[in-house]
Design a protein around this motif. Structure first.
Motif, PDB file in Angstrom:
ATOM      1  N   LEU A  62      25.745  57.972 -12.434  1.00  0.00           N
ATOM      2  CA  LEU A  62      25.902  56.835 -13.323  1.00  0.00           C
ATOM      3  C   LEU A  62      25.100  55.629 -12.840  1.00  0.00           C
ATOM      4  CD1 LEU A  62      27.532  56.066 -15.869  1.00  0.00           C
ATOM      5  CD2 LEU A  62      29.320  55.229 -14.335  1.00  0.00           C
ATOM      6  N   VAL A  63      25.170  55.361 -11.552  1.00  0.00           N
ATOM      7  CA  VAL A  63      24.403  54.248 -10.974  1.00  0.00           C
ATOM      8  C   VAL A  63      22.910  54.455 -11.179  1.00  0.00           C
ATOM      9  CG1 VAL A  63      23.773  53.126  -8.804  1.00  0.00           C
ATOM     10  CG2 VAL A  63      26.168  53.625  -9.287  1.00  0.00           C
ATOM     11  N   GLY A  64      22.433  55.678 -10.942  1.00  0.00           N
ATOM     12  CA  GLY A  64      21.016  55.954 -11.104  1.00  0.00           C
ATOM     13  C   GLY A  64      20.555  55.816 -12.540  1.00  0.00           C
ATOM     14  N   SER A 285      18.451  58.595 -11.786  1.00  0.00           N
ATOM     15  CA  SER A 285      17.531  57.536 -12.229  1.00  0.00           C
ATOM     16  C   SER A 285      16.410  58.073 -13.114  1.00  0.00           C
ATOM     17  CB  SER A 285      16.933  56.817 -11.013  1.00  0.00           C
ATOM     18  OG  SER A 285      16.060  57.679 -10.290  1.00  0.00           O
ATOM     19  N   TYR A 286      16.211  59.394 -13.096  1.00  0.00           N
ATOM     20  CA  TYR A 286      15.195  60.007 -13.956  1.00  0.00           C
ATOM     21  C   TYR A 286      15.806  60.605 -15.225  1.00  0.00           C
ATOM     22  CZ  TYR A 286      12.300  59.723  -9.759  1.00  0.00           C
ATOM     23  OH  TYR A 286      11.613  59.283  -8.662  1.00  0.00           O
ATOM     24  N   LEU A 287      17.058  60.247 -15.518  1.00  0.00           N
ATOM     25  CA  LEU A 287      17.796  60.849 -16.618  1.00  0.00           C
ATOM     26  C   LEU A 287      17.786  59.929 -17.835  1.00  0.00           C
ATOM     27  CD1 LEU A 287      19.580  63.369 -17.217  1.00  0.00           C
ATOM     28  CD2 LEU A 287      21.549  61.989 -16.533  1.00  0.00           C
ATOM     29  N   HIS A 288      17.560  60.503 -19.037  1.00  0.00           N
ATOM     30  CA  HIS A 288      17.625  59.736 -20.278  1.00  0.00           C
ATOM     31  C   HIS A 288      19.056  59.272 -20.523  1.00  0.00           C
ATOM     32  CE1 HIS A 288      13.566  60.151 -21.736  1.00  0.00           C
ATOM     33  NE2 HIS A 288      13.591  61.459 -21.557  1.00  0.00           N
ATOM     34  N   ARG A 289      19.198  58.160 -21.214  1.00  0.00           N
ATOM     35  CA  ARG A 289      20.514  57.587 -21.476  1.00  0.00           C
ATOM     36  C   ARG A 289      21.374  58.497 -22.353  1.00  0.00           C
ATOM     37  NH1 ARG A 289      23.150  52.778 -21.170  1.00  0.00           N
ATOM     38  NH2 ARG A 289      24.562  52.224 -22.865  1.00  0.00           N
ATOM     39  N   GLY A 290      20.758  59.314 -23.169  1.00  0.00           N
ATOM     40  CA  GLY A 290      21.526  60.140 -24.094  1.00  0.00           C
ATOM     41  C   GLY A 290      22.242  61.322 -23.475  1.00  0.00           C
ATOM     42  N   HIS A 291      21.965  61.651 -22.206  1.00  0.00           N
ATOM     43  CA  HIS A 291      22.598  62.801 -21.565  1.00  0.00           C
ATOM     44  C   HIS A 291      24.029  62.465 -21.134  1.00  0.00           C
ATOM     45  CE1 HIS A 291      18.961  65.203 -21.529  1.00  0.00           C
ATOM     46  NE2 HIS A 291      18.298  64.184 -21.023  1.00  0.00           N
ATOM     47  N   ASN A 292      24.922  63.403 -21.290  1.00  0.00           N
ATOM     48  CA  ASN A 292      26.324  63.226 -20.948  1.00  0.00           C
ATOM     49  C   ASN A 292      26.526  63.495 -19.456  1.00  0.00           C
ATOM     50  OD1 ASN A 292      29.197  63.843 -20.536  1.00  0.00           O
ATOM     51  ND2 ASN A 292      29.337  63.686 -22.756  1.00  0.00           N
ATOM     52  N   ILE A 293      26.871  62.456 -18.718  1.00  0.00           N
ATOM     53  CA  ILE A 293      26.968  62.573 -17.264  1.00  0.00           C
ATOM     54  C   ILE A 293      28.185  63.387 -16.842  1.00  0.00           C
ATOM     55  CG2 ILE A 293      27.528  61.223 -15.195  1.00  0.00           C
ATOM     56  CD1 ILE A 293      25.480  59.232 -15.999  1.00  0.00           C
ATOM     57  N   LEU A 294      29.332  63.193 -17.522  1.00  0.00           N
ATOM     58  CA  LEU A 294      30.513  63.970 -17.151  1.00  0.00           C
ATOM     59  C   LEU A 294      30.268  65.461 -17.333  1.00  0.00           C
ATOM     60  CD1 LEU A 294      33.434  61.813 -18.608  1.00  0.00           C
ATOM     61  CD2 LEU A 294      32.807  62.107 -16.218  1.00  0.00           C
ATOM     62  N   ARG A 295      29.588  65.834 -18.419  1.00  0.00           N
ATOM     63  CA  ARG A 295      29.296  67.246 -18.648  1.00  0.00           C
ATOM     64  C   ARG A 295      28.322  67.760 -17.592  1.00  0.00           C
ATOM     65  NH1 ARG A 295      27.197  66.979 -23.530  1.00  0.00           N
ATOM     66  NH2 ARG A 295      29.212  67.183 -24.560  1.00  0.00           N
ATOM     67  N   MET A 455      32.152  56.153   0.809  1.00  0.00           N
ATOM     68  CA  MET A 455      33.141  55.098   0.573  1.00  0.00           C
ATOM     69  C   MET A 455      32.487  53.884  -0.073  1.00  0.00           C
ATOM     70  SD  MET A 455      36.178  53.818   0.804  1.00  0.00           S
ATOM     71  CE  MET A 455      37.171  54.733   1.979  1.00  0.00           C
ATOM     72  N   GLY A 456      31.297  53.529   0.397  1.00  0.00           N
ATOM     73  CA  GLY A 456      30.586  52.400  -0.189  1.00  0.00           C
ATOM     74  C   GLY A 456      30.274  52.619  -1.661  1.00  0.00           C
ATOM     75  N   ILE A 457      29.860  53.838  -2.026  1.00  0.00           N
ATOM     76  CA  ILE A 457      29.556  54.131  -3.430  1.00  0.00           C
ATOM     77  C   ILE A 457      30.824  54.066  -4.275  1.00  0.00           C
ATOM     78  CG2 ILE A 457      28.777  55.960  -5.002  1.00  0.00           C
ATOM     79  CD1 ILE A 457      26.866  56.827  -2.707  1.00  0.00           C
ATOM     80  N   ALA A 458      31.944  54.588  -3.744  1.00  0.00           N
ATOM     81  CA  ALA A 458      33.208  54.525  -4.480  1.00  0.00           C
ATOM     82  C   ALA A 458      33.651  53.079  -4.685  1.00  0.00           C
ATOM     83  CB  ALA A 458      34.288  55.315  -3.738  1.00  0.00           C
ATOM     84  N   LEU A 459      33.505  52.239  -3.667  1.00  0.00           N
ATOM     85  CA  LEU A 459      33.861  50.828  -3.807  1.00  0.00           C
ATOM     86  C   LEU A 459      32.929  50.112  -4.781  1.00  0.00           C
ATOM     87  CD1 LEU A 459      34.642  49.843  -0.089  1.00  0.00           C
ATOM     88  CD2 LEU A 459      36.272  50.341  -1.919  1.00  0.00           C
ATOM     89  N   LEU A 460      31.639  50.455  -4.725  1.00  0.00           N
ATOM     90  CA  LEU A 460      30.665  49.809  -5.593  1.00  0.00           C
ATOM     91  C   LEU A 460      30.966  50.079  -7.068  1.00  0.00           C
ATOM     92  CD1 LEU A 460      27.946  48.251  -5.892  1.00  0.00           C
ATOM     93  CD2 LEU A 460      26.811  50.479  -5.775  1.00  0.00           C
ATOM     94  N   VAL A 461      31.223  51.333  -7.395  1.00  0.00           N
ATOM     95  CA  VAL A 461      31.463  51.697  -8.799  1.00  0.00           C
ATOM     96  C   VAL A 461      32.890  51.362  -9.219  1.00  0.00           C
ATOM     97  CG1 VAL A 461      31.497  53.599 -10.455  1.00  0.00           C
ATOM     98  CG2 VAL A 461      29.689  53.482  -8.740  1.00  0.00           C
ATOM     99  N   GLY A 462      33.864  51.668  -8.356  1.00  0.00           N
ATOM    100  CA  GLY A 462      35.258  51.494  -8.743  1.00  0.00           C
ATOM    101  C   GLY A 462      35.759  50.070  -8.718  1.00  0.00           C
ATOM    102  N   GLU A 473      28.615  52.852 -19.944  1.00  0.00           N
ATOM    103  CA  GLU A 473      27.475  53.702 -19.560  1.00  0.00           C
ATOM    104  C   GLU A 473      27.889  55.165 -19.457  1.00  0.00           C
ATOM    105  OE1 GLU A 473      23.623  54.733 -18.509  1.00  0.00           O
ATOM    106  OE2 GLU A 473      24.332  52.742 -19.098  1.00  0.00           O
ATOM    107  N   LEU A 474      29.102  55.402 -18.964  1.00  0.00           N
ATOM    108  CA  LEU A 474      29.558  56.773 -18.767  1.00  0.00           C
ATOM    109  C   LEU A 474      29.660  57.517 -20.088  1.00  0.00           C
ATOM    110  CD1 LEU A 474      30.571  58.673 -16.499  1.00  0.00           C
ATOM    111  CD2 LEU A 474      32.877  57.957 -17.091  1.00  0.00           C
ATOM    112  N   LEU A 475      30.089  56.820 -21.139  1.00  0.00           N
ATOM    113  CA  LEU A 475      30.259  57.434 -22.447  1.00  0.00           C
ATOM    114  C   LEU A 475      29.117  57.100 -23.390  1.00  0.00           C
ATOM    115  CD1 LEU A 475      34.087  56.818 -22.950  1.00  0.00           C
ATOM    116  CD2 LEU A 475      32.967  58.889 -22.174  1.00  0.00           C
TER     117      LEU A 475
END
Length: 559
Positions: A62-64, A285-295, A455-462, A473-475
């Motif tokens: 998601l960050v990328g 970071s090389y992923l188009h916005r239309g792709h579903n990240i959860l999937r 842990m840093g990534i979890a704190l950054l996003v959460g 962004e996720l949806l």
């Protein structure tokens, strides 16, 4: 120069699966499962992948995708979304706590380095975490390539027909294979040859870029990996007495669910998915916005878990059929497994298939590690100087990894070839200094740095970006799913009556993801760190592992 993108969702999923599926699945997972009870460990491992691994992986993706930048700039941009956040100071305080533990263990140089990192985090923020992720990715590649070199050498021996030892009993072949392996790793010049070949393969993969290099290779090698896995599994389970290995791997037992097994499974799930190195940030970071990240993250988790299970099924049936110890540890593949191939018809052929499969897994993972550094180098140079060549960036990262890897090559067996380095490491790393530079670097990177960066990534996003902002962004791939601003409890969405509508399922996933990334993942990462560093430890191995080992010993006595 325009930034590249993945050409398709399947290309991104296969490339991400390639980064996750590596030696941790086919080499480490079987021997860790063997030591920790088999089926009980596997069941807990699958649960940990779902509850901890996938939330953190999707957060990195998601960050990328949101920032479309290298990991350093990406984390800095995410932090800018909440300029009043105090999380950088929380992360800095955690780093100081780690430094205090290192001081207690008399690891003076490492402790000072962590104090400097803590000060930089408090001053510059999460962009420093991006630098740490990049550095640890290259450091891990420097010794990961050494194991890759072992695979190259064993593959060559199998092709030449000299790996399997004919005319010996299984016990004699296992003993002699272990002696051969120890003699091999003790010869740095021979290890160096395999190391150089493996690094050349890794560099060749990413020189072509995202589409022509990583994606194209992944689309070919990942299906080939699974085909070879299935072939080796089918051959293994058809051996006489192999079913005991299948039962050992897949049948959990009540006595197997010990705190030690649970924490080991949690750590293996964490490392198997390559979390904390920000590989998913780079690939995302090389992923188009239309792709579903959860999937996409779900598919990567499924493929990674299936590869680990197939790796276990490729090894344990053959090990049980040969009457060897399933809890033999890291030497299970390079020491014990060649003995099982020696007992098979066409043993060198099956050994070549197995080690070629292992080489595929290793190369796709090492390419992702080198890509992290290459992306940072090329984009930082372009930002400062207006130009930057991918070829130069790849060669720069390649050179750094080779330089660091030479230390691991020359000290794989022990410190005998590097006495000056031994004195420096023993004096600066205290109790963290192990039998070689290879082991010391692996210990510090895997069990100290990676939990901290995750842990840093979890704190950054959460907590900095927050689930409410990240959810948009996720949806993003679901245009119909809109998040209301009400129904919040402790920063998490709860679902009212509209949860039963066709929009409810993605929103339910969002709620679950928010809770996992904000609360469950950080707590689990702390437990992983405390267990892996020995602060929270449970002595003794699993009862299931002990009983399996005793069973094999009894069978050997009968033979």
């Amino acid at each position: 120069m325009a930034r590249e993108n993945w050409t398709s969702s399947i290309g991104f999923i296969l490339a991400s699966a390639g980064s996750a599926i590596g030696l941790g699945n086919i080499w480490k997972f079987p021997y860790v499962a063997g030591v920790n009870g088999g089926g009980s460990f596997v069941l807990v491992y699958v649960l940990c992948v779902v509850l901890v691994g996938l939330p953190v992986m999707s957060a990195e993706m998601l960050v990328g995708r949101h920032t479309r930048r290298n990991v350093i700039n990406a984390m800095g941009k995410i932090e800018q979304s909440s300029p009043r956040s105090l999380m950088r100071y929380v992360l800095s305080a955690l780093a100081l706590a780690v430094a205090a533990i290192l001081f207690i263990q008399q690891a003076w140089i490492l402790a000072v380095a962590v104090v400097v990192a803590a000060a930089a985090l408090a001053w510059k923020g999460f962009s420093v975490l991006g630098w740490i992720c990049t550095g640890v990715a290259l450091a891990i590649l420097s010794y990961y390539a050494v194991v890759g070199g072992w695979i190259v050498d064993y593959l060559w021996r199998a092709i030449c027909g000299s790996l399997c030892l004919a005319g010996e009993t299984t016990a004699e072949a296992a003993r002699d294979s272990g002696v051969v392996f120890q003699a091999y790793v003790g010869n740095p010049w021979r290890v160096l040859i395999g190391f150089c070949v493996f690094m050349a393969l890794t560099g060749a993969v990413i020189l072509g870029g995202i589409q022509a290099g990583i994606e194209r290779v992944s689309k070919v090698l990942m299906p080939a990996l699974f085909v070879l896995l299935v072939v080796v599994v089918v051959r293994g389970v058809t051996l006489p007495g192999a079913w005991a290995g299948v039962v050992f791997l897949l049948k959990p037992t009540v006595v197997g669910f010990t705190p030690h097994v649970i924490l080991m499974a949690l750590g293996q799930a964490f490392y198997s998915l390559s979390l904390g190195m920000a590989i998913a940030v780079t690939y995302g970071s090389y992923l188009h916005r239309g792709h579903n990240i959860l999937r996409a993250a779900g598919w990567v988790g499924v493929l990674d878990t299936v590869a680990a299970l197939l790796g276990g099924l490729a090894i344990f049936p053959a090990v049980f059929a040969a009457g060897l110890d399933p809890s033999a540890g890291p030497g299970l593949i390079f020491g014990a497994l060649p003995a099982t191939f020696s007992a098979m018809p066409w043993g060198n052929f099956w050994a070549a298939c197995f080690f070629f499969m292992l080489l595929i897994a290793a190369v796709t993972s090492s390419a992702s590690l080198l890509e992290c550094g290459a992306t940072v180098f090329v984009e930082r140079v372009r930002r400062r100087h207006g130009r930057g060549s991918r070829k130069v960036a790849v060669l720069t990262g390649f050179g750094l990894c080779v330089a660091m890897g030479l230390l691991s090559v020359w000290s794989t067996a022990d410190w005998a070839c590097t006495p000056n380095l031994k004195a420096w490491v023993k004096g600066g790393c205290g109790s963290l200094a192990l039998d070689s530079w290879f082991d010391t670097l692996d210990n510090f990177a895997s069990y100290w740095v990676l939990p901290f960066t995750a842990m840093g990534i979890a704190l950054l996003v959460g907590w900095v970006w927050t689930p409410r902002r990240a959810a948009q962004e996720l949806l993003a791939a679901d245009e119909e799913a809109k998040l209301p601003r009400r129904w919040l409890i402790f920063g998490h969405y709860i679902l009212p009556d509209w949860a039963q509508s066709r929009k409810g399922f993605p929103l339910l996933l969002m709620v679950v993801w928010a809770v996992l990334i904000r609360w469950v993942a950080p707590i689990a990462i702390v437990l992983i760190f405390l267990n892996s560093t020995g602060i929270l430890s449970f002595t003794g191995r699993s009862t299931s592992a002990q009983s399996a080992s005793e069973t094999v010993s009894a069978e050997n006595r009968e033979r």
